[in-house]
Design an enzyme around this catalytic site. Structure first.
Site, mmCIF file in Angstrom:
data_model
loop_
_atom_site.group_PDB
_atom_site.id
_atom_site.type_symbol
_atom_site.label_atom_id
_atom_site.label_comp_id
_atom_site.label_asym_id
_atom_site.label_seq_id
_atom_site.Cartn_x
_atom_site.Cartn_y
_atom_site.Cartn_z
ATOM 1 N N ASP A 14 0.807 -1.228 0.000
ATOM 2 C CA ASP A 14 0.000 0.000 0.000
ATOM 3 C C ASP A 14 0.838 1.276 0.000
ATOM 4 O OD1 ASP A 14 -2.154 -1.766 0.167
ATOM 5 O OD2 ASP A 14 -2.105 -1.739 2.353
ATOM 6 N N LYS A 17 1.641 2.116 -5.161
ATOM 7 C CA LYS A 17 2.145 1.548 -6.423
ATOM 8 C C LYS A 17 1.203 1.848 -7.591
ATOM 9 C CE LYS A 17 2.215 -2.479 -4.341
ATOM 10 N NZ LYS A 17 2.016 -2.093 -2.934
ATOM 11 N N GLY A 41 -4.695 -4.255 -3.764
ATOM 12 C CA GLY A 41 -5.674 -3.192 -3.996
ATOM 13 C C GLY A 41 -4.891 -1.953 -4.382
ATOM 14 N N HIS A 42 -4.921 -1.594 -5.660
ATOM 15 C CA HIS A 42 -4.118 -0.481 -6.165
ATOM 16 C C HIS A 42 -5.038 0.674 -6.551
ATOM 17 C CE1 HIS A 42 -0.569 -3.388 -7.232
ATOM 18 N NE2 HIS A 42 -0.872 -3.364 -5.954
ATOM 19 N N GLN A 231 1.850 -6.217 -3.360
ATOM 20 C CA GLN A 231 2.396 -6.392 -2.012
ATOM 21 C C GLN A 231 3.748 -5.652 -1.937
ATOM 22 O OE1 GLN A 231 1.178 -9.687 -3.591
ATOM 23 N NE2 GLN A 231 -0.676 -8.610 -3.038
HETATM 24 P P1 GDP Z 1 -0.866 0.321 -3.508
HETATM 25 O O1 GDP Z 1 -1.446 -0.955 -3.040
HETATM 26 O O2 GDP Z 1 0.611 0.389 -3.296
HETATM 27 O O3 GDP Z 1 -1.254 0.683 -4.915
HETATM 28 O O4 GDP Z 1 -1.483 1.458 -2.565
HETATM 29 P P2 GDP Z 1 -3.020 1.599 -2.089
HETATM 30 O O5 GDP Z 1 -3.827 2.098 -3.212
HETATM 31 O O6 GDP Z 1 -3.466 0.354 -1.410
HETATM 32 O O7 GDP Z 1 -2.868 2.659 -0.925
HETATM 33 C C1 GDP Z 1 -2.306 3.923 -1.150
HETATM 34 C C2 GDP Z 1 -3.334 4.981 -0.714
HETATM 35 O O8 GDP Z 1 -2.702 6.237 -0.587
HETATM 36 C C3 GDP Z 1 -4.444 5.170 -1.734
HETATM 37 O O9 GDP Z 1 -5.625 5.525 -1.068
HETATM 38 C C4 GDP Z 1 -3.920 6.333 -2.584
HETATM 39 O O10 GDP Z 1 -4.966 7.063 -3.204
HETATM 40 C C5 GDP Z 1 -3.239 7.157 -1.544
HETATM 41 N N1 GDP Z 1 -2.066 7.944 -1.994
HETATM 42 C C6 GDP Z 1 -1.126 7.611 -2.910
HETATM 43 N N2 GDP Z 1 -0.161 8.558 -2.960
HETATM 44 C C7 GDP Z 1 -0.508 9.505 -2.058
HETATM 45 C C8 GDP Z 1 0.108 10.714 -1.615
HETATM 46 O O11 GDP Z 1 1.173 11.111 -2.054
HETATM 47 N N3 GDP Z 1 -0.561 11.421 -0.649
HETATM 48 C C9 GDP Z 1 -1.735 11.010 -0.106
HETATM 49 N N4 GDP Z 1 -2.288 11.748 0.841
HETATM 50 N N5 GDP Z 1 -2.322 9.868 -0.498
HETATM 51 C C10 GDP Z 1 -1.718 9.119 -1.449
HETATM 52 P P1 IMO Z 2 -0.986 -4.248 -2.276
HETATM 53 O O1 IMO Z 2 -0.559 -4.746 -3.625
HETATM 54 C C1 IMO Z 2 -0.993 -4.787 2.033
HETATM 55 C C2 IMO Z 2 -1.074 -8.908 3.526
HETATM 56 C C3 IMO Z 2 -2.326 -9.356 4.241
HETATM 57 C C4 IMO Z 2 -1.753 -10.391 5.189
HETATM 58 C C5 IMO Z 2 -0.662 -11.039 4.344
HETATM 59 C C6 IMO Z 2 -1.082 -12.317 3.642
HETATM 60 O O2 IMO Z 2 -2.270 -3.505 -2.296
HETATM 61 O O3 IMO Z 2 0.120 -3.492 -1.623
HETATM 62 P P2 IMO Z 2 -2.663 -12.912 1.599
HETATM 63 O O4 IMO Z 2 -4.069 -12.497 1.299
HETATM 64 O O5 IMO Z 2 -1.682 -12.544 0.564
HETATM 65 O O6 IMO Z 2 -2.577 -14.359 1.979
HETATM 66 O O7 IMO Z 2 -2.289 -12.084 2.936
HETATM 67 O O8 IMO Z 2 -0.284 -10.073 3.374
HETATM 68 N N1 IMO Z 2 -1.305 -8.356 2.177
HETATM 69 C C7 IMO Z 2 -1.233 -7.049 1.878
HETATM 70 N N2 IMO Z 2 -1.027 -5.981 2.668
HETATM 71 N N3 IMO Z 2 -1.126 -4.626 0.706
HETATM 72 C C8 IMO Z 2 -1.314 -5.699 -0.100
HETATM 73 O O9 IMO Z 2 -1.301 -5.595 -1.455
HETATM 74 C C9 IMO Z 2 -1.408 -6.978 0.481
HETATM 75 N N4 IMO Z 2 -1.619 -8.225 -0.002
HETATM 76 C C10 IMO Z 2 -1.529 -9.050 1.043
HETATM 77 O O10 IMO Z 2 -2.933 -8.280 4.928
HETATM 78 O O11 IMO Z 2 -1.150 -9.761 6.285
HETATM 79 MG MG MG Z 3 -2.964 -1.653 -1.742
#
Ligand code: GDP
Ligand code: IMO
Ligand code: MG
Length: 430
Positions: A14, A17, A41-42, A231
């Site tokens: 998270d 990415k 979840g991107h 991840q």
């Molecule tokens: P990913 O899994 O690495 O793609 O990241 P996620 O989407 O799960 O979580 C990143 C969260 O931070 C999302 O809600 C984005 O919209 C938000 N986000 C990304 N870059 C920034 C930033 O520079 N500032 C803020 N405030 N939010 C951001």
């Molecule tokens: P993105 O791509 C954050 C964590 C789960 C759990 C462990 C194993 O959005 O960064 P799984 O379902 O893979 O068996 O879970 O890994 N986990 C993540 N945490 N971002 C993710 O993906 C994750 N995908 C799995 O919370 O601790």
């Molecule tokens: Mg994510």
């Protein structure tokens, strides 16, 4: 001949990415996912719209770019179908520019059931899985009992499916899991299975390819390919905080096996870190904050899982873990996201080393899960300023630049850009 550039997470996921891949996509011809599945979840935000992708690569909003789901990815057809429908509702028609590897493995309904059964059997030692069936599906892949996307087209698909399902139901008995209690939303296993089977038709409408040939041909033709990680390094099956990890190689090496490209064809490796740190699910997190600062990070950063909605645990940036990730991944460029979340902080901290059993170390110990870890925290003056007015890297407040400079010094990697809001437009390249 060109090389594959890589973009991946350096913490516990998270890091942002999805957003950065979306921003970089105009520079590439092909965006390819190489591992993970719907546990990811991107999030992408632009033109006032927010969109969360799980299996589909984050280049999909650029219709002239090819998006590839590589052989290392796990595909859950029902979730895939929902993702396609969500895109169509937003006016995106992905049938022409989304290709799937025939070698990508399927997540069966009973893989998701087994994920729930495994977690239940662990009692207080739960991993905190996203319950998307990742562990059981990769287990079948390695055990050579899995079913692949290409198998959907074979005459004996249903036979293979029923055999594997029967094995899974037997495993549930061993785990003393009551299958009748299993639900996906409101759906029982049987109801969910019907929808899952119907969703196979959606997959059949896409181009199913030998993605290793496709990617290597693109490279031979000088096309630019970006591999999108899911991840992050600290969740890697080999180098993460095992067993509190996911079941794939989330690191640069995973690109080679997950897309079929040779190590010599890896180009730049772009790693992402938040300016602080989060983790969702169980497992060690030395810089975790249990105080008001932790809850401020969670609230200001909207730190709730994009896949599960669970609140993310929050803490200070962890340099030993970051340096470890940069080493394993061979990071050439750093992206830092979300410093804006700390705009109101009087002071911002960074963990530069650990004390474990009275000894100082900057390394990640084997016993990471078992020992008490005291972080050494270095304090920095807060910048106490909104960042929304900053249009270039040099506009960033001096106190923030001092903090960023320290990250570069500590990791030995240059920062190439800083993200200051969820929106596509707010990335300041150095
Ligand atoms: P990913 O899994 O690495 O793609 O990241 P996620 O989407 O799960 O979580 C990143 C969260 O931070 C999302 O809600 C984005 O919209 C938000 N986000 C990304 N870059 C920034 C930033 O520079 N500032 C803020 N405030 N939010 C951001
Ligand atoms: P993105 O791509 C954050 C964590 C789960 C759990 C462990 C194993 O959005 O960064 P799984 O379902 O893979 O068996 O879970 O890994 N986990 C993540 N945490 N971002 C993710 O993906 C994750 N995908 C799995 O919370 O601790
Ligand atoms: Mg994510």
């Amino acid at each position: 001949m060109s090389k594959v550039d890589v973009l991946l997470g350096l913490q516990w996921g998270d890091e942002g990415k999805g957003k950065i891949v979306d921003v970089l996509t105009p520079n590439y011809d092909v965006i390819a996912r190489f591992q993970g599945g719907p546990n990811a979840g991107h999030t992408l935000e632009f033109n006032g719209m927010k969109h969360v992708l799980h299996i589909i690569p984050s280049g999909i909003f650029h219709k002239e770019k090819i998006n590839v789901i590589g052989n290392g990815v796990l595909v859950e057809p029902f979730i895939f179908d929902q993702e396609i429908n969500d895109l169509r509702k937003k006016g995106v028609e992905p049938t022409e520019n989304l290709f799937l590897s025939k070698k990508a493995h399927l997540i069966l309904p009973t893989h998701r059931m087994l994920d729930a059964a495994n977690e239940q059997s662990k009692g207080s030692n739960k991993i905190g899985s996203t319950l998307k069936g990742i562990g059981p599906a990769y287990t079948d892949k390695i055990a050579r009992t899995g079913i692949r996307i290409g198998d959907i087209m074979e005459f004996d698909f249903r036979e293979k499916y029923e055999m594997l399902k029967a094995q899974h139901l037997q495993m549930a008995v061993t785990l003393k899991y009551d299958v009748s209690q299993f639900r996906i939303g409101d759906l029982t296993l049987e109801e969910y299975e019907q929808k899952w089977l119907a969703s196979l038709d959606t997959i059949k409408k896409f181009r199913l390819i030998n993605s290793e040939y496709f990617i290597n041909k693109c490279l031979d033709e000088g096309k630019k390919v970006l591999a999108e990680g899911a991840q992050a390094a600290m969740l890697d099956i080999d180098f993460g905080t095992y067993p509190f990890v996911t079941s794939s190689n989330t690191i640069t090496a995973g690109v080679c096996t997950g897309l079929g490209v040779a190590p010599s064809k890896i180009g730049r490796v772009m790693g992402i870190t938040k300016a602080y740190c989060t983790r969702v699910g169980a497992g060690p997190f030395p810089t975790e904050l249990f105080d008001e600062t932790g809850s401020t990070l969670c609230q200001q950063g909207h730190e709730y899982g994009a896949t599960t909605g669970r609140p993310r645990r929050c803490g200070w940036i962890d340099i030993p873990a970051l340096r470890y990730a940069c080493m394993i991944d061979g990071v050439t460029d750093l992206f830092v996201t979300k410093p804006d979340v700390m705009n109101n902080f009087d002071e911002v901290k960074m963990c530069t080393a650990y004390t474990i059993n009275g000894k100082d170390t900057t390394e990640i110990p084997f016993e990471y899960n078992q020992v008490e870890i005291t972080p050494h925290l270095k304090s920095f003056k807060g910048w106490k300023q909104e960042l929304s007015g900053c249009k270039s890297y040099n506009d960033l407040p001096a106190n923030l630049r001092t903090f960023l400079y320290e990250i570069e010094q500590q990791t030995g990697v240059n920062i190439c850009a800083v993200s200051i809001s969820p929106d596509r437009k707010d990335v300041l390249f150095k």
